[in-house]
Design a protein around this motif. Structure first.
Motif, PDB file in Angstrom:
ATOM      1  N   ARG A 178      -6.130 -11.714  -6.293  1.00  0.00           N
ATOM      2  CA  ARG A 178      -7.888 -11.864  -6.897  1.00  0.00           C
ATOM      3  C   ARG A 178      -7.785 -10.433  -7.157  1.00  0.00           C
ATOM      4  NH1 ARG A 178      -9.698 -15.139  -9.419  1.00  0.00           N
ATOM      5  NH2 ARG A 178     -10.273 -13.171 -10.442  1.00  0.00           N
ATOM      6  N   ARG A 179      -7.384  -9.693  -6.577  1.00  0.00           N
ATOM      7  CA  ARG A 179      -8.308  -8.069  -6.370  1.00  0.00           C
ATOM      8  C   ARG A 179      -7.650  -7.984  -7.744  1.00  0.00           C
ATOM      9  NH1 ARG A 179      -5.857  -4.074  -3.626  1.00  0.00           N
ATOM     10  NH2 ARG A 179      -5.028  -4.802  -1.815  1.00  0.00           N
ATOM     11  N   ILE A 180      -5.916  -7.630  -7.908  1.00  0.00           N
ATOM     12  CA  ILE A 180      -5.548  -7.632  -9.323  1.00  0.00           C
ATOM     13  C   ILE A 180      -6.332  -7.763 -10.397  1.00  0.00           C
ATOM     14  CG2 ILE A 180      -3.636  -7.441 -10.330  1.00  0.00           C
ATOM     15  CD1 ILE A 180      -2.149  -6.871  -7.561  1.00  0.00           C
ATOM     16  N   ALA A 181      -6.359  -8.974 -10.146  1.00  0.00           N
ATOM     17  CA  ALA A 181      -6.754  -9.612 -11.513  1.00  0.00           C
ATOM     18  C   ALA A 181      -8.384  -8.861 -11.463  1.00  0.00           C
ATOM     19  CB  ALA A 181      -7.074 -11.304 -11.243  1.00  0.00           C
ATOM     20  N   ASP A 182      -9.256  -8.903 -10.282  1.00  0.00           N
ATOM     21  CA  ASP A 182     -10.618  -7.991 -10.480  1.00  0.00           C
ATOM     22  C   ASP A 182     -10.435  -6.736 -11.273  1.00  0.00           C
ATOM     23  OD1 ASP A 182     -11.856 -10.365  -9.717  1.00  0.00           O
ATOM     24  OD2 ASP A 182     -11.620  -9.617  -8.260  1.00  0.00           O
ATOM     25  N   ALA A 183      -9.462  -6.528 -10.833  1.00  0.00           N
ATOM     26  CA  ALA A 183      -9.679  -4.466 -11.331  1.00  0.00           C
ATOM     27  C   ALA A 183      -8.813  -5.244 -12.847  1.00  0.00           C
ATOM     28  CB  ALA A 183      -8.491  -3.782 -10.757  1.00  0.00           C
TER      29      ALA A 183
END
Ligand code: ATP
Length: 235
Positions: A178-183
């Protein structure tokens, strides 16, 4: 914010077609593919990554990928795959595994990326010198994801990142996706843990016997009767 367009994709093994005429738009954000064993989920990721021959067209941000593009060409175009089973070098340290992930990156930039990887994955920074083969399953999966990020992909594909992990580690790995997608990296993930995957994803698609049979916003799919019965154990 990369968009992958899949048009009429076919792929399989020898003469055996697993996927036929599959079309799918993978938008920026986190997209999950769910489906029963043998449906062709891994085959889909392998075909996109250039690991097996494919028919049909792939476009990255509207630009076609050559039909015979090799895996390294795809990596250069920003496509990375974390395969099932992680495929780390067990006798090498975390740092060495990450450095190998940055093989296409010039040395000076590789050092910067390594620093960045340890900033993004502080748990790995604590274990930089540990041999990858001696780490827990969850830690190894984290190394595999961090290694894929060393090439600064614009499309990251994850094949069952939670396989065999304890529930807390599953949550941690899905939170990392999720964090990678948000970044800003588009993430396409295959996941057997349907309930948890639908909870973190933006969109979800259901693959059954090589065909996409349902798809849409992940929260809508999580509420649909068909998905609840087939995948979430609802009566
Ligand atoms: P799982 O959740 O069990 O990993 P999957 O949806 O990822 O399943 P695939 O691994 O893509 O499914 O397999 C799809 C079909 O292709 C299966 O019938 C499988 O037996 C077959 N298959 C997969 N890999 C190969 C291979 N290397 N050679 C021949 N057939 C294969």
């Amino acid at each position: 914010m990369t968009r992958l367009t899949i048009e009429n994709l076919s792929a399989g093994y020898g003469g055996f077609a697993v996927l036929r005429d599959l079309s799918l738009d993978v938008s920026p954000g986190l997209t999950v593919i769910v489906g029963p064993n043998g449906a062709g989920k891994t085959t889909l990721l392998k075909a996109i990554a250039g690991l097996i021959p494919r028919g049909g067209r792939l476009l990255l941000d509207g630009t076609p990928v050559a039909p015979d593009a090799s895996t390294s060409e795809l990596v250069r175009r920003g496509v990375a795959l974390v395969a099932e089973g992680r495929q780390l070098f067990p006798q090498m340290s975390v740092t060495e595994n990450l450095e190998l992930g940055g093989w296409l990156v010039p040395a000076a930039e590789r050092a910067y990326r390594l620093k960045q990887a340890f900033a993004d994955f502080p748990k790995l920074a604590e274990r930089a010198a540990q041999l990858a083969g001696t780490m827990s399953g969850g830690e190894q999966q984290m190394v595999a994801v961090a290694r894929a990020m060393m090439c600064a992909p614009t499309l990251l594909m994850l094949d069952e990142p939670s396989l065999g992990l304890a529930p807390r580690m599953v949550d941690e790995l899905l939170a990392i996706a999720r964090r990678i997608a948000d970044a800003g990296t588009t993430v396409l993930m295959v996941e057997q843990n349907v309930r948890k995957a639908l909870a973190v994803a933006d969109r979800a698609h259901v693959l059954e016997r090589g065909r996409l049979v349902a798809g849409g916003p992940a929260d809508e799919l999580a509420r649909s009767a068909v998905i609840r019965q087939a995948y979430l154990g609802a009566p």
